[in-house]
Design a protein around this motif. Structure first.
Motif: not given
Length: 128
Positions: A16, A23-28, A30-31
Motif C-alpha cells: 500500500k 482506498q478503491s484499489e485496496e481489494s485489488v 490484497e489479491k
C-alpha cells in the motif's frame, strides 16, 4: 497461522505504501499480494520455507504486488496539466508507472535470488 496472518498484513501494508494505493484499489492490491506470495512461494528452492527468508520474502512479495498495481495504472494516458484560458490539455502516458513497476519486479527477484530456483531460462535450438 498467526505468524502467516501477520506476514500477510505486513506485505499488504508495505505494498500500500509503495504503490500509494487508493482506498478503491485496496481489494485489488490484497489479491495482488496473495498472488505475489503464491508466485514467490512456488519458486522457493527445495528445503527453504518462507520463514527461512522472512524479511526478503515479505519485501519481495510487497514489491511484486505494488508493481502489479502500478503496471495496471500505467496502461493509458492521464491528464498531466489543464489550463482554462484558451483551453489547453496536456496528457502523459503511463510509462512512468510501467518503468517503476519493472524496477520493483527486478528488485524483488534480485532480493530473492539466493532463495529461489532459476527462472527456467534456457537456450533452445542454438547450435554451438
Amino acid at each position: 497461522m498467526d505468524n502467516e496472518l501477520t506476514m500477510q498484513q505486513e506485505i499488504l501494508a508495505i505494498a500500500k505504501e509503495l504503490s500509494r494505493a487508493r482506498q478503491s484499489e485496496e481489494s485489488v492490491l490484497e489479491k495482488l499480494c496473495e498472488a505475489a506470495c503464491a508466485e514467490v512461494r512456488s519458486r522457493l528452492r527445495e528445503g527453504i520455507g518462507e520463514e527461512d527468508c522472512a524479511a526478503a520474502f515479505t519485501c519481495a512479495c510487497a514489491w511484486l504486488a505494488a508493481a502489479g498495481l502500478l503496471a495496471a495504472r500505467g496502461g493509458g494516458e492521464e491528464i498531466a496539466s489543464l489550463r482554462a484560458g484558451d483551453v489547453s490539455v496536456t496528457t502523459r502516458t503511463g510509462n512512468e508507472c510501467g518503468e517503476s513497476a519493472g524496477r520493483l519486479r527486478r528488485q524483488a527477484w534480485e532480493l530473492m535470488a539466493p532463495y529461489v530456483t532459476d527462472s527456467g531460462f534456457c537456450f533452445c535450438g542454438v547450435q554451438g
